[in-house]
Design an enzyme around this catalytic site. Structure first.
Site, PDB file in Angstrom:
ATOM      1  N   LYS A  20       7.125 -10.248  -1.623  1.00 30.73           N
ATOM      2  CA  LYS A  20       6.669  -9.047  -2.382  1.00 30.73           C
ATOM      3  C   LYS A  20       6.901  -7.804  -1.467  1.00 30.73           C
ATOM      4  CE  LYS A  20       2.402  -8.682  -3.698  1.00 30.73           C
ATOM      5  NZ  LYS A  20       1.667  -7.442  -3.597  1.00 30.73           N
ATOM      6  N   ASP A 308      -3.345 -10.938   4.167  1.00 31.26           N
ATOM      7  CA  ASP A 308      -3.543 -11.331   3.044  1.00 31.26           C
ATOM      8  C   ASP A 308      -3.906 -12.915   2.828  1.00 31.26           C
ATOM      9  OD1 ASP A 308      -2.902  -8.739   2.088  1.00 31.26           O
ATOM     10  OD2 ASP A 308      -0.649  -9.228   1.918  1.00 31.26           O
ATOM     11  N   LYS A 335      -9.250  -3.889  -0.563  1.00 31.96           N
ATOM     12  CA  LYS A 335      -7.844  -4.643  -1.298  1.00 31.96           C
ATOM     13  C   LYS A 335      -8.258  -4.446  -2.807  1.00 31.96           C
ATOM     14  CE  LYS A 335      -5.339  -4.973   2.439  1.00 31.96           C
ATOM     15  NZ  LYS A 335      -4.301  -4.414   2.537  1.00 31.96           N
ATOM     16  N   ARG A 339     -12.810  -8.050  -0.781  1.00 26.94           N
ATOM     17  CA  ARG A 339     -12.550  -9.369  -0.707  1.00 26.94           C
ATOM     18  C   ARG A 339     -13.377 -10.211   0.359  1.00 26.94           C
ATOM     19  NH1 ARG A 339      -5.704  -9.067  -0.346  1.00 26.94           N
ATOM     20  NH2 ARG A 339      -5.560  -9.232  -2.696  1.00 26.94           N
TER      21      ARG A 339
HETATM   22  C1  S3P Z   1       1.560  -4.466   2.298  1.00 26.47           C
HETATM   23  C2  S3P Z   1       0.721  -4.112   3.494  1.00 26.47           C
HETATM   24  C3  S3P Z   1      -0.643  -4.790   3.727  1.00 26.47           C
HETATM   25  C4  S3P Z   1      -0.856  -5.985   2.537  1.00 26.47           C
HETATM   26  C5  S3P Z   1      -0.267  -5.696   1.291  1.00 26.47           C
HETATM   27  C6  S3P Z   1       1.055  -5.390   1.297  1.00 26.47           C
HETATM   28  C7  S3P Z   1       3.027  -3.827   2.462  1.00 26.47           C
HETATM   29  O1  S3P Z   1      -1.598  -3.792   3.439  1.00 26.47           O
HETATM   30  O2  S3P Z   1      -2.353  -6.398   2.492  1.00 26.47           O
HETATM   31  O3  S3P Z   1      -0.546  -6.973   0.436  1.00 26.47           O
HETATM   32  O4  S3P Z   1       3.797  -4.360   1.755  1.00 26.47           O
HETATM   33  O5  S3P Z   1       3.243  -3.066   3.160  1.00 26.47           O
HETATM   34  P1  S3P Z   1      -2.032  -2.692   4.453  1.00 26.47           P
HETATM   35  O6  S3P Z   1      -1.190  -1.516   4.309  1.00 26.47           O
HETATM   36  O7  S3P Z   1      -3.325  -2.709   4.456  1.00 26.47           O
HETATM   37  O8  S3P Z   1      -1.249  -3.308   5.842  1.00 26.47           O
END
Ligand code: S3P
Length: 426
Positions: A20, A308, A335, A339
């Protein structure tokens, strides 16, 4: 929608949808490159669709066909007559804010109720320092971003966040001069790798990441590696239920593999084979096998590398011998839901011995889990973690609000069943 899950053994070989985080970035970089970008193995979850929708609303021609996206861009955005909708996706909103700050027009961007509760000052502050003007609802979405040519900054990040880092690096492309970001802890580096693979030069030295403004990516073709954060549910399930699980062509970027290292520390078997590279991203076939588990400790510096997967680690810790400490993870409170609260409340309801602390959990195991009814809190990762809990519990676990899973992995139920999971939808 409710899921009812019964005990079973999870076992097999899976090929999972693309990562993703990589997919969001590929769509965005493709949208600012001049020419045709083709992305294969695009995940069909709602979050990535939200990025595609926002880009289309900005006039970027994107053709989606199943798991393929073709982005044939002029590299330019056009003002959208209505606010952009990032849905449930923090990555869409925060990364796109960086590009929008460099556009010579005003855009509003918002999201669903969960996204509108999440903190956005972390991107507003650096973008305003760069010269963008941003209106918000008290530091939350909707954001109205008036952009233009930007000033470069050197920004020392107050939180460890790959979304914030990426937002500033994307805005840095529109700044006149050299923009630098300094991380407090290393976070996932997909943006840096994709920049380098598409011809954007950046320099990493003394803990900072620096780039010169005015650069643009080349268009590219990529097949997104399988999503390790999705594979993690099946790895955890195999470990907990006495099975063995192989995920083919799975991303193994070292800034994402903290979960595999934690599984090894707990005593599970982890085998990484056929390592190769796709656009600067390491990919491999990963097998995880069950063994008796012992407790582990997650250090604060490791948190971003398994961020995550922490709900799953907490679940694993409930079945491990000893006391596990997961600390330094306060970011989890911001989040898709809080969580820390949601994981400890729902696992406690199933019989776990888990104590919520301000920045994480203290978990004492093993404590057998029993059946019961729990909720997803509207959070995709909670819904799927609780389904895995159901596969190891002694009785039926019912998960309310299970439709949340479609945000990242709408095929979860099918794949879970293919691996031997017993799950009824109702
Ligand atoms: C993501 C960074 C993470 C993660 C999120 C996806 C990304 O968040 O939890 O699901 O694609 O840059 P953070 O910005 O807290 O690092």
């Amino acid at each position: 929608m409710k899921w009812h899950v019964q005990p079973s053994t999870i076992d097999g070989t899976v090929t999972l949808p693309g990562d993703k985080s990589i997919a969001h970035r590929a769509l965005m970089l493709g949208s600012i490159a001049v020419g045709k970008t083709v992305i294969e193995n695009l995940p069909e979850g709602e979050d990535v669709q939200s990025t595609a929708r926002c880009l289309r609303d900005l006039g970027v021609p994107i053709v989606l066909q199943g798991t393929q996206a073709a982005v044939d861009s002029t590299g330019r955005y056009f003002a959208s007559s209505s606010p952009l909708d990032a849905g449930n996706s923090g990555t869409t909103l925060r990364l796109l804010a960086g590009i929008l700050a460099g556009q010579p027009f005003t855009t509003s961007i918002t999201g669903d109720a969960s996204l509108r509760r999440r903190p956005m000052r972390r991107v507003i502050e650096p973008l305003e320092l760069m010269g963008a003007s941003i209106r918000s609802a008290g530091g939350r979405a909707p954001l109205t971003i008036s952009g233009g040519s930007l000033r470069p900054i050197r920004y020392v990040m107050p939180v460890a966040s790959a979304q914030v880092k990426s937002c500033i690096l994307l805005a840095g492309l529109y700044a006149g001069g050299s923009t630098a970001v300094v991380e407090c802890f290393r976070t996932r580096d997909h943006t840096e790798r994709m920049f380098a693979a598409t011809g954007i030069e950046l320099v990493e030295e003394d803990g900072s990441i620096r780039l010169e403004g005015g650069q643009r990516p080349r268009p590219f073709d990529v097949a997104a590696p399988g999503d390790l954060s999705t594979a993690a549910f099946f790895f955890a399930a195999a470990v907990l239920t006495g099975g063995s699980l192989t995920a083919m062509s799975c991303g193994v970027n070292p800034t994402r593999t903290g979960f595999l290292r934690a599984l090894e520390e707990m005593g599970a078997g982890v085998h990484v084979a056929e390592e190769r590279e796709i656009m600067g991203e390491p990919v491999a076939d990963v097998t995880v096998a069950s063994d008796s588990l012992s407790a582990m400790t997650v250090q604060p510096s490791e948190v971003p590398l398994l961020l995550d997967e922490i709900p799953l680690l907490a679940l694993l810790a409930t079945q491990a011998r000893g006391v596990s400490f997961i600390r330094g993870a306060r970011e989890l409170r911001f989040k898709e839901c809080d969580r820390i609260r949601a994981v400890s409340d729902s696992l406690t309801a199933l019989g776990a011995n888990i104590q919520e602390v301000d920045d994480g959990f203290v978990v004492t195991g093993p404590a057998p889990l029993h059946g019961g009814t729990v909720t997803s809190y509207g959070d995709h990762r909670l819904a799927m973690m609780l389904a895995i809990a159901g596969s190891v519990a002694t009785g039926k676990v019912t998960i309310e609000g299970a439709e949340a899973a479609s945000v990242s992995f709408p095929q979860f139920v099918d794949v879970f069943r293919e691996c031997g999971g017993v799950l009824y939808v109702h």
